[in-house]
Design a protein around this motif. Structure first.
Motif, short mmCIF file in Angstrom:
data_model
loop_
_atom_site.label_atom_id
_atom_site.label_comp_id
_atom_site.label_asym_id
_atom_site.label_seq_id
_atom_site.Cartn_x
_atom_site.Cartn_y
_atom_site.Cartn_z
N ALA A 89 0.83 -1.21 0.00
CA ALA A 89 0.00 0.00 0.00
C ALA A 89 0.86 1.25 0.00
CB ALA A 89 -0.91 0.01 1.22
N ALA A 90 0.44 2.24 -0.77
CA ALA A 90 1.12 3.55 -0.80
C ALA A 90 0.24 4.54 -1.55
CB ALA A 90 2.48 3.45 -1.48
N PRO A 91 0.22 5.82 -1.12
CA PRO A 91 -0.53 6.83 -1.87
C PRO A 91 0.14 7.12 -3.21
CG PRO A 91 -0.06 7.55 0.39
CD PRO A 91 0.79 6.35 0.12
N ASP A 92 -0.51 7.92 -4.03
CA ASP A 92 -0.01 8.32 -5.34
C ASP A 92 1.34 9.02 -5.17
OD1 ASP A 92 0.51 9.36 -7.83
OD2 ASP A 92 -1.49 10.17 -8.14
N SER A 93 2.39 8.47 -5.77
CA SER A 93 3.74 9.01 -5.60
C SER A 93 3.91 10.37 -6.27
CB SER A 93 4.78 8.03 -6.16
OG SER A 93 4.56 7.82 -7.55
N SER A 94 2.99 10.74 -7.18
CA SER A 94 3.13 12.02 -7.88
C SER A 94 2.69 13.20 -7.01
CB SER A 94 2.32 12.02 -9.18
OG SER A 94 0.94 11.92 -8.91
N VAL A 100 -0.04 13.46 3.27
CA VAL A 100 -0.69 12.36 2.54
C VAL A 100 0.08 11.06 2.72
CG1 VAL A 100 -1.28 11.50 0.23
CG2 VAL A 100 -1.76 13.88 0.84
N HIS A 101 1.41 11.12 2.67
CA HIS A 101 2.24 9.91 2.66
C HIS A 101 2.57 9.37 4.05
CE1 HIS A 101 2.82 10.07 -1.65
NE2 HIS A 101 3.13 11.34 -1.56
N GLN A 102 2.78 10.23 5.01
CA GLN A 102 3.23 9.78 6.34
C GLN A 102 2.25 8.81 7.01
OE1 GLN A 102 2.26 10.36 9.64
NE2 GLN A 102 4.13 9.53 10.59
N ASP A 155 11.37 14.01 -2.59
CA ASP A 155 9.99 14.39 -2.30
C ASP A 155 9.52 13.66 -1.05
OD1 ASP A 155 9.58 11.77 -3.19
OD2 ASP A 155 9.02 12.42 -5.20
N SER A 156 8.29 13.95 -0.63
CA SER A 156 7.73 13.36 0.59
C SER A 156 7.51 11.86 0.45
CB SER A 156 6.41 14.05 0.93
OG SER A 156 6.58 15.42 1.12
N TYR A 157 7.15 11.43 -0.74
CA TYR A 157 6.95 10.00 -0.97
C TYR A 157 8.24 9.23 -0.67
CZ TYR A 157 6.35 5.62 -3.56
OH TYR A 157 6.30 4.30 -3.92
N SER A 158 9.36 9.69 -1.21
CA SER A 158 10.64 9.01 -1.01
C SER A 158 11.06 9.03 0.46
CB SER A 158 11.72 9.68 -1.87
OG SER A 158 11.33 9.74 -3.22
N THR A 160 9.18 9.26 3.21
CA THR A 160 8.37 8.39 4.06
C THR A 160 8.56 6.91 3.70
OG1 THR A 160 6.49 8.79 2.55
CG2 THR A 160 6.63 10.14 4.53
N LYS A 161 8.85 6.63 2.43
CA LYS A 161 9.16 5.25 2.05
C LYS A 161 10.44 4.77 2.74
CE LYS A 161 6.28 3.05 -0.62
NZ LYS A 161 5.76 1.73 -0.21
N ALA A 162 11.42 5.66 2.83
CA ALA A 162 12.67 5.33 3.52
C ALA A 162 12.42 5.04 4.99
CB ALA A 162 13.68 6.46 3.36
N ASP A 163 11.57 5.86 5.61
CA ASP A 163 11.24 5.64 7.03
C ASP A 163 10.53 4.30 7.21
OD1 ASP A 163 12.32 8.10 7.63
OD2 ASP A 163 10.40 9.16 7.63
N GLY A 164 9.58 4.00 6.33
CA GLY A 164 8.86 2.73 6.42
C GLY A 164 9.78 1.55 6.21
N GLU A 165 10.68 1.64 5.23
CA GLU A 165 11.62 0.55 4.95
C GLU A 165 12.52 0.29 6.16
OE1 GLU A 165 13.86 0.23 1.09
OE2 GLU A 165 15.58 0.45 2.43
N ALA A 166 13.02 1.35 6.77
CA ALA A 166 13.91 1.20 7.94
C ALA A 166 13.19 0.49 9.08
CB ALA A 166 14.40 2.58 8.38
N LEU A 167 11.90 0.80 9.26
CA LEU A 167 11.13 0.14 10.33
C LEU A 167 10.96 -1.35 10.05
CD1 LEU A 167 8.35 2.86 10.74
CD2 LEU A 167 10.05 2.24 12.47
N VAL A 168 10.70 -1.70 8.80
CA VAL A 168 10.51 -3.11 8.44
C VAL A 168 11.81 -3.89 8.63
CG1 VAL A 168 10.04 -4.68 6.51
CG2 VAL A 168 8.61 -2.66 6.85
#
Length: 561
Positions: A89-94, A100-102, A155-158, A160-168
């Protein structure tokens, strides 16, 4: 245990890549699949109803669960009894908006990890992004997993994706949970709602004529079935023997088609396959970036009033002009991943799936607004560069006119007299010249061209009367003080008239002519963005003025008892 007794969860299961993963899981009969997404119920496309997914839902091999990742109780419920969880799951990356992403990419990921730990889920595979190591400035060529997270993300998508990846990755090994992260690069294929549609949209609006940058930047694209296959490879590696699982878990992996290609060559293959022209004109990034920053600023100001996210943003410009290629050796060694669909075949399948976007089926309905404003005739063709020969000939005539009448800084009377003199000389010579000159026929100008017909005079008088009445009506409306849009238009008009009146003929010519030949063409290309800008500007000003009027209105005092 049979697949009927073993469940996996695909969170964000109605997304682009997730749909292909769900069908691949069902096809291999590995698990029964629980599809979790935000919509209250699942709506199948026609091909899904008749395909493996429709059959699986009917037979109970698949089920849909409406799930909000921000609601921890819903996440715990959907993960209950699952052996594997795919977090896609992830919001629109554009959309470059942290708010929106956090909630999804970070807080939603926290909820999923806690649910997996609580329910003793065995494996968690997280769909990340190569953008977690991309700073938007320095290109990446053949990058591997040793690259650190970017200190400043594009951007914000990248971010927050990095934060999510680090948690996983950090949760690997907690209560027996094995995790890994997949970083697919630039996914494309049937069902794509971002990459291919945006390329086609650019072509239909005239923006695909231009290459941003030098056009040599290399890219790694990944066909969507290869992305689904990579997730299954990751799940199988984590489920393998202890040595294999230990080596594969707690790691991130770049996933590509392993066939780097120039970004603009890929875009050209898609466009030509759908019947559009290839991009031809190169535009330096330093020229495009200020415009992108302006559009991003406008969106930031007016997003709260419903303005749609622009296609043209600074982060998008950087993505289109930098190298982004990645090494898949680690995924091949530890997950056993290699592409199952070559790039050429993937592009061919993609083009076939987007036949409804072919050029001959998507011509602009009717003339553009720029063409309408210019009268749809020869003037429109010249200023909009429809006929390059006419446009260049007109520019040459204007240049000669400038050298003879504007550059010498004559007064208006002198310039008009000189112009009339030249016209008189030309007409005299033209009238005296023979009908044939050096085997060329000289077309004579008929006398009727110099007469003003009664019909034309009548139409001109009616037009003047119409303009006069329209102006009077506008003045009446302004006197009422309610039409703020009209007021703003009048202010802009008066400012333009003042500018024209205060500018010398030479300065006016040098500013107006380039503006006419470039401005109308740009408006035709970015008609949607420019119209929305004016629309939201007027809406914003009207709302502010309405609020101010309410504050200034007299306060009604009720009668005392």
């Amino acid at each position: 245990m049979s697949a009927q007794e073993r469940w996996c969860v695909v969170i964000g299961g109605r997304g682009f890549a997730a749909r292909h993963l769900v069908e691949m899981l069902l096809h291999h009969d590995m698990y029964s699949v629980r599809i979790a997404d935000l919509a209250p119920s699942i709506k199948l496309d026609s091909y899904e109803e008749k395909g493996i997914l429709g059959d699986a839902l009917h037979k109970g091999r698949a089920q849909y669960v409406s799930t909000d990742l921000c609601d921890k109780s819903q996440v715990f419920e959907v993960c209950h009894g699952a052996e594997v969880v795919f977090h896609m799951a992830a919001p629109d990356s554009s959309i470059d908006n942290y708010q929106v992403h956090q909630p999804v990419n970070v807080q939603g990921t926290v909820n999923i990890i806690e649910a997996c730990v609580e329910h003793k889920v065995k494996r968690l595979i997280y769909t990340s992004s190569p953008s977690v190591v991309f700073d938007g400035v320095n290109g990446i060529y053949n990058g591997d997993e040793s690259l650190p997270y970017s200190a400043k993300h594009n951007d914000s998508y990248s971010a927050t994706k990095a934060d999510g990846e680090a948690l996983v990755l950090k949760s690997n090994g907690v209560n027996g949970l094995l995790t890994c992260c997949i970083r697919p690069s630039s996914i494309f294929g049937p069902g794509d709602k971002l990459l291919v549609p945006s390329i086609v949209h650019a072509a239909r609006t005239g923006k695909a004529k231009f290459i941003i940058g030098d056009g040599k930047n290399m890219y790694d694209f990944t066909y969507v079935e290869n992305v689904a296959h990579a997730h299954i490879c990751a799940e199988r590696a984590l489920a393998a023997g202890e040595d294999v699982a230990k080596k594969a878990s707690g790691e991130a992996y770049f996933i590509t088609n392993m066939e780097p290609i120039k970004f603009w060559e890929f875009a050209s293959l898609i466009l030509t396959g759908l019947g559009y022209n290839r991009p031809r004109y190169r535009v330096p990034v330093r020229v495009v970036m200020p415009m992108a920053h302006m559009m991003a600023g406008i969106y930031t100001a007016f997003a709260q009033y419903g303005m749609k996210a622009p296609h043209f943003t600074p982060s998008r410009v950087r993505l289109l002009s930098c190298n982004r290629t990645f090494n898949c050796t680690k995924a091949n060694d530890r997950l056993g991943y290699s592409p199952i669909v070559p790039l050429k075949e993937g592009i061919s399948r993609t083009i076939d799936s987007f036949s409804h976007l072919r050029a001959e089926l998507n011509r602009r309905e009717g003339p553009s607004k720029a063409s309408i404003y210019l009268g749809r005739g020869r003037v429109a063709d010249i200023l909009l560069w429809r006929s390059k020969k006419q446009t260049l000939a007109t520019l040459l005539v204007l240049f000669v006119f400038y050298l003879n009448f504007i550059a010498p800084c004559y007064t208006i009377i002198t310039a008009l007299c000189k112009l009339l003199s030249w016209e008189a000389i030309f007409l005299f010579i033209h009238g005296r010249s023979p009908k044939k000159l050096l085997k060329y026929t000289v077309e004579k100008i008929p006398e009727s061209r110099f007469h003003m017909s009664e019909d034309w005079s009548h139409k001109a008088a009616l037009a003047m009367a119409s303009y006069w009445n329209s102006t009077i009506n506008d003045l009446k409306s302004l006197c009422c003080g309610n039409d703020w849009n009209l007021f703003l238009k009048m202010v802009i008009y008066l400012v333009a008239v003042r500018f024209l009146a205060s500018t010398s003929p030479r300065g006016l010519f040098l500013k107006a002519i380039p503006l006419a030949f470039v401005g109308f063409s740009l408006y035709e290309m970015y008609e949607e963005e420019i119209d929305s800008l004016f629309q939201y500007s007027f809406s914003f000003v009207s709302k502010v003025n309405s609020e101010n009027l309410q504050k200034l209105s007299p306060i009604k005092v009720g009668k005392s008892e």
